[in-house]
Write an enzyme that holds these catalytic residues in place. Structure first.
Site, short mmCIF file in Angstrom:
data_model
loop_
_atom_site.label_atom_id
_atom_site.label_comp_id
_atom_site.label_asym_id
_atom_site.label_seq_id
_atom_site.Cartn_x
_atom_site.Cartn_y
_atom_site.Cartn_z
N LEU A 23 34.59 42.79 21.96
CA LEU A 23 35.48 43.57 21.12
C LEU A 23 36.62 42.72 20.56
O LEU A 23 37.47 43.23 19.83
CB LEU A 23 36.06 44.74 21.92
CG LEU A 23 35.05 45.74 22.47
CD1 LEU A 23 35.75 46.80 23.31
CD2 LEU A 23 34.25 46.38 21.35
N SER A 69 35.04 32.80 27.00
CA SER A 69 34.67 33.77 28.02
C SER A 69 33.51 33.19 28.82
O SER A 69 33.15 32.03 28.67
CB SER A 69 34.29 35.10 27.35
OG SER A 69 34.15 36.12 28.32
N LYS A 73 34.84 29.19 30.92
CA LYS A 73 36.27 29.03 31.19
C LYS A 73 36.59 27.81 32.06
O LYS A 73 37.65 27.20 31.90
CB LYS A 73 36.81 30.30 31.86
CG LYS A 73 36.84 31.51 30.94
CD LYS A 73 37.49 32.69 31.62
CE LYS A 73 37.54 33.90 30.70
NZ LYS A 73 38.26 35.05 31.32
N ASP A 109 44.90 35.14 30.60
CA ASP A 109 44.49 36.22 31.49
C ASP A 109 45.57 36.52 32.52
O ASP A 109 45.83 37.69 32.84
CB ASP A 109 43.20 35.84 32.23
CG ASP A 109 41.98 35.88 31.34
OD1 ASP A 109 41.98 36.65 30.36
OD2 ASP A 109 41.01 35.14 31.62
N ALA A 135 36.94 36.77 44.62
CA ALA A 135 37.36 35.39 44.87
C ALA A 135 36.85 34.44 43.78
O ALA A 135 36.70 33.25 44.02
CB ALA A 135 36.87 34.93 46.24
N ARG A 158 33.93 39.62 50.22
CA ARG A 158 32.83 39.73 51.19
C ARG A 158 32.54 38.39 51.85
O ARG A 158 32.24 38.31 53.03
CB ARG A 158 31.57 40.27 50.50
CG ARG A 158 31.66 41.74 50.13
CD ARG A 158 30.29 42.27 49.73
NE ARG A 158 30.34 43.71 49.48
CZ ARG A 158 30.49 44.26 48.29
NH1 ARG A 158 30.64 43.48 47.23
NH2 ARG A 158 30.52 45.56 48.14
N THR A 159 32.64 37.30 51.07
CA THR A 159 32.51 35.95 51.63
C THR A 159 33.92 35.43 51.90
O THR A 159 34.61 35.00 50.98
CB THR A 159 31.76 35.01 50.67
OG1 THR A 159 30.49 35.59 50.34
CG2 THR A 159 31.54 33.65 51.30
N ARG A 162 35.38 31.97 50.60
CA ARG A 162 35.82 31.84 49.21
C ARG A 162 37.24 32.36 49.05
O ARG A 162 38.04 31.78 48.30
CB ARG A 162 34.87 32.58 48.28
CG ARG A 162 33.46 32.00 48.24
CD ARG A 162 32.65 32.63 47.14
NE ARG A 162 33.20 32.31 45.83
CZ ARG A 162 32.93 32.97 44.71
NH1 ARG A 162 32.12 34.02 44.75
NH2 ARG A 162 33.47 32.61 43.56
N TYR A 230 36.76 47.16 32.33
CA TYR A 230 37.15 48.17 31.34
C TYR A 230 35.94 48.85 30.71
O TYR A 230 36.10 49.80 29.94
CB TYR A 230 38.03 47.56 30.25
CG TYR A 230 37.36 46.50 29.41
CD1 TYR A 230 36.61 46.84 28.28
CD2 TYR A 230 37.47 45.16 29.74
CE1 TYR A 230 36.00 45.87 27.52
CE2 TYR A 230 36.87 44.18 28.97
CZ TYR A 230 36.14 44.54 27.86
OH TYR A 230 35.51 43.58 27.10
N GLN A 258 46.00 39.90 26.86
CA GLN A 258 45.60 38.49 26.79
C GLN A 258 45.28 38.10 25.35
O GLN A 258 45.54 36.97 24.94
CB GLN A 258 44.44 38.21 27.75
CG GLN A 258 43.13 38.90 27.46
CD GLN A 258 42.30 38.25 26.36
OE1 GLN A 258 42.45 37.05 26.10
NE2 GLN A 258 41.45 39.02 25.72
#
Length: 294
Positions: A23, A69, A73, A109, A135, A158-159, A162, A230, A258
């Site tokens: 967008l 993006s 990055k 960002d 992470a 979860r990890t 990281r 979003y 951003q």
């Protein structure tokens, strides 16, 4: 503002893979119109193997720069001439600015999240507790924004290893605020003022969530839950946060902020964020915020 006959309009780009869903063109075209400046913005699919050539092309006359993006990055870092402090700290670039043949990398960002949280009603009290879910690169941008705003950050992933790597990068025993990494069951939910989902959970599946709803019930009544996702407009995390009596916002505000900061870096024009949000609405994007207070 008009250009002499035959002079091409300044150009800006988005480099991503894929890119067709973006967008960003709608937002930046609206910004050029609002600022009264000529300019074009094009989303281009750039496979990883073509990134170096695409970045080199930004040095051409008349090119303002580009947004980056996924998956570019981090890969763009060594291709640029200079980096902002934010880009270095986060380890990622989402905005490239062209000046006289040189390319400067920035990360909007991080400040974009900060501004979006302010719009969402978050009160920046020094030393407040924030829990960041995830992470990856988005989590690093979130931690950078939050630690600069003097928030105590706990990274939950979860990890755990990281999350610990992120905490180690910001470890400063003499600082007034700290970044720590903990498993979900040990995180300080009862004292958190803000929860930020910086993971990809919910991005492609609205029924996916990064967090068991039981943890949401441990949060104080005034806690804000901010989901960087979003699209879809309403994730399972947001629904369950509202069911727990909390305010929940999606990431559209961050997307707009951003973009506003990138446009300013390219053109010097300070276009109100409402111009970017209105362009998103016209493009069929969801509302910028979802919650019991909206």
């Amino acid at each position: 503002m008009s250009l002499p006959d035959g002079t091409p309009a300044p150009r800006a780009f988005l480099f991503a893979d894929p890119a067709a869903h973006s967008l960003s063109p709608q937002m930046h075209r609206a910004a050029f119109a609002h600022a009264g400046q000529p300019g074009t913005y094009e989303a281009r699919r750039v496979p990883p193997a073509d990134l170096a050539a695409a970045i080199a092309g930004l040095r051409a006359p008349g090119v303002l720069g580009a947004n980056l993006s996924l998956p570019h990055k981090e890969a763009a870092l060594p291709l640029l001439d200079s980096l902002s402090g934010a880009a270095r700290a986060v380890g990622a670039v989402n905005t490239v600015v062209h000046r006289d043949g040189r390319l400067h990398g920035d990360n909007t960002d991080s400040p974009g999240l900060r501004d979006a949280l302010s719009d969402a009603g978050y009160i920046w009290e020094q030393g407040a507790g924030v829990i960041v879910l995830g992470a990856g690169g988005a989590a690093r941008a979130a931690v950078h924004a939050l630690i600069r705003a003097q928030q105590n950050v706990t990274v939950v992933n979860r990890t755990l290893e990281r999350a610990q790597a992120i905490a180690a990068d910001w470890h400063d025993p003499d600082a007034d605020v700290q970044v720590t990494a903990l498993p979900a069951h040990a995180a300080p939910w009862e004292s958190a003022a803000l929860v930020v989902n910086a993971s990809s959970a919910g991005l492609n599946d609205p029924d996916q969530t990064p967090l068991d709803a039981a943890f949401l019930t441990r949060l104080p009544a005034g806690t804000l839950v901010y989901d960087m996702v979003y699209k879809p407009a309403e994730t399972r995390l947001m629904r369950e946060a509202r069911a727990a009596g909390l305010s929940a916002h999606n990431g559209l505000g961050m997307l707009a902020h951003q973009a506003r900061l990138a446009f300013h870096a390219w053109t010097g024009a300070d276009v109100p964020v409402r111009v970017f949000l209105d362009a998103l609405t016209r493009a069929g994007a969801p509302a910028a915020a979802q919650g019991q207070d909206t």
